[in-house]
Structure formats: structure tokens, C-alpha cells
Scaffold this motif. Structure first.
Motif: not given
Length: 336
Positions: A35, A73, A86, A91, A94, A141, A145, A212
Motif C-alpha cells: 500500500n 487495492r 491492507g 478499509q 468499508s 483521511d 477516521t 493493521s
């Protein structure tokens, strides 16, 4: 089946791939999209490439680095990549909400490395004190969040937030400012540029309980080729044990090959902080192995996100992950 039996079975499978099977059968090509640009926080995967662990599990893994212009992604979602690294479970939840057919199969970070930093000696030396700052520098972001959780759980306020452009200069210049970052990198940047060690508050230590650096894939891969998923998860887990506890010189060289701007100093710093804070190996991993996930932990985090207003309580968040490939004690014999 007992944990001991599971460990024995998994090790036996790995040894089989490392000897006869791997020699008798061609390696399976696998693509894994990260990522962000290659860095120490990706070390376990690069380690598994560098030391031949993936090959021992019958895999030829190509790591596809992410970055500001990458869309890894999406490439995984449409089948152009097999697996994806990820971020937090936000995420993944969602994806369920949007009916995107992806699923988390392992979590190689037990703690999200997200931190807030403050200047020492300015009345901002505890996490609770941060509520007195009116200069909390956050990205869009972040404000949408984890700051929503900070409001719901700890009483922070919207008016405290100021835009963060990923430049530390405003934070350094304003002693009452607070800035977001990652425990594995930004504190070192501040120390080198500004000449002081900032206070560091790891959000995971204050209740931000997400997993995470997850491994995601498409549901069809799990359904049609669970053996491939298991081998990738197990080999990646072994890579993380070896990166943290063994000789990771070759892995670091691969990281620098994919990201020439990465320094030896930052790689060493991120490695040290991942160990110090238990980012990868702590809590449930001590008995279940790196990559561990539990239903209780998932529910805890989802409930917090509902309270923070990010998701509706009737969302079937369990569709976001599976425990099928984790909690088998893989690599526990390598713990130090």
C-alpha cells in the motif's frame, strides 16, 4: 486439534514444500501489492522473498510496491494482483459496506503504528493533555477516521483540527502543535530536523484496537484456492519472524532496490520501533503466532467505529475477514 498438533502439521507442510514438493512441482506465481513505497514496515514480505521462504512454500512471489500514483487495492479487486497489503480494518469494513468482494485473511500488525506527536515541556506531555491544543495537524483521511474515534472515545473536538500537508515545518515551528505520524518513521524525522525528541502517543495503546498491515484477497481466491492462501499467509508470517529476529540484511537490500530513497538509518529505526512497541509480535501472537486475529478483537473495534459514527450497527462486519488461515502457531518456534 491441539495447538501443538497444529504447529507440527504446519511445520511439516512447510518442510514438505521446502524439500520434495518444491523440487517436483513448478513454483506458483503470486503477486502481492503493497500500500506504499517499499519500507521497513514491509520487511517481513521482503524477507520471505530474500531468504527463499516463499519458494519453500512453493511460491514465486513478486512484490508490487504501492505509492502515490499506484492503485494496487483496485488491481487486486479486479484480479490483476493476487494479494494486497491492507491498512486498518476500517478499509475492510468499508469494502463490506460497498459490497466489494474482498476479505482479510491475516493481520501482520497487531497494532496500528499511527501516533500523535507533541513538543515536550509544553503542557502536552500526556495523551489527555492533547485536548488542550487547538493545533492538531491531521490529513483529511485522518480527520475522517481515527479522529472520529478520538472524539467519541476521548472527548476531542472538531475545532482542534488543522490541515496537515505532510510537511513537519508547521509542527516544528509551533510548540503547541500536535502532529500525526507513524511510530516507525516520523519521530526520527522530527529529531533529525528539529533537534528534539517529540512526545509519542501510539493510538493503539489508548484503545484504537484495529489490526493493521493486513493481507487481503478476493473471496473467490479463498473459495477456489485455499491452499494457495494458506501457503502465502504462512510463508509471510515466517518472513516476519525472520525479519524481526534473524539476519535481515538481504531483505533490507531488496527494500532499498525498490525504494532507492530509503536509508539504512530509517530501516534500522523502524525495525527497532516495531519490536519496542510490539507492532507485529504482541498480545495474541505470543500464543497464536504472528498474523493472529480474533472475533472478540474485531467486534471491539467495530463497536468503537459504530460509536464514532463510521458505520451502521447492522453492518455484517464479519464478512470483512476470516480466521481460516491464522491462529495456528506458525513460527512460534522462532520467537525470541
Amino acid at each position: 486439534m491441539t495447538l501443538k498438533a497444529l504447529v507440527a502439521g504446519t511445520l511439516a507442510a512447510g518442510l514438505a514444500w521446502g524439500t520434495g514438493n518444491a523440487l517436483a512441482q513448478p513454483l506458483t506465481d503470486v503477486t502481492f501489492g503493497t500500500n506504499w513505497l517499499a519500507q521497513g514496515e514491509h520487511g517481513g514480505y521482503y524477507q520471505a522473498v530474500a531468504d527463499g521462504t516463499y519458494e519453500k512454500y512453493g511460491l514465486k512471489v513478486t512484490i508490487v510496491p504501492g505509492g502515490p500514483r499506484a492503485s494496487n487495492r483496485m488491481l487486486m479487486t479486479v484480479g490483476k494482483l493476487d494479494f494486497y497489503m491492507g491498512g486498518s480494518m476500517i478499509q475492510a469494513f468499508s469494502a463490506v459496506e460497498k459490497d466489494i468482494p474482498t476479505i482479510v485473511v491475516a493481520a501482520h500488525f497487531q497494532k496500528e503504528p499511527q501516533v500523535l506527536m507533541s513538543h515536550p515541556g509544553q503542557g502536552l506531555d500526556t495523551f489527555a493533555n492533547l485536548k488542550t491544543s487547538n493545533e492538531i495537524l491531521l490529513s483529511k483521511d485522518a480527520a475522517a477516521t481515527f479522529f472520529q474515534w478520538m472524539k467519541a472515545e476521548h472527548g476531542f473536538r472538531d475545532e482542534q483540527v488543522k490541515p496537515f500537508g505532510f510537511n513537519p515545518a508547521p509542527f516544528i515551528a509551533n510548540k503547541r502543535a500536535v502532529q500525526q505520524g507513524y511510530v516507525t518513521s516520523e519521530p526520527l524525522t522530527i529529531e533529525k530536523v528539529a533537534g528534539f525528541k517529540p512526545n509519542v502517543f501510539l493510538l493503539a495503546d489508548y484503545g484504537f484496537s484495529t489490526y493493521s498491515t493486513t493481507v487481503e484477497t478476493r473471496r473467490e481466491v479463498v473459495e477456489k484456492n485455499p491452499d494457495l492462501v494458506q501457503r502465502f499467509v504462512d510463508a509471510s508470517t515466517m518472513g516476519w519472524y525472520n525479519y524481526l529476529n534473524g539476519d535481515n540484511t538481504k531483505a533490507k537490500e531488496l527494500i532499498k532496490r525498490d525504494n532507492p530513497e530509503m536509508s539504512d538509518e530509517l530501516l534500522a529505526y523502524s525495525h527497532a520501533k516495531m519490536k519496542e512497541y510490539g507492532i507485529v509480535d504482541s498480545g495474541d501472537t505470543q500464543t497464536l503466532g504472528i498474523g493472529a486475529m480474533t472475533d472478540a478483537r474485531m467486534k471491539d473495534f467495530f463497536d468503537k467505529m459504530v460509536k464514532a459514527g463510521l458505520f451502521k450497527p447492522d453492518l455484517d462486519y464479519r464478512k470483512a475477514y476470516t480466521l481460516q488461515f491464522v491462529n495456528k502457531g506458525v513460527g512460534l518456534n522462532l520467537r525470541k
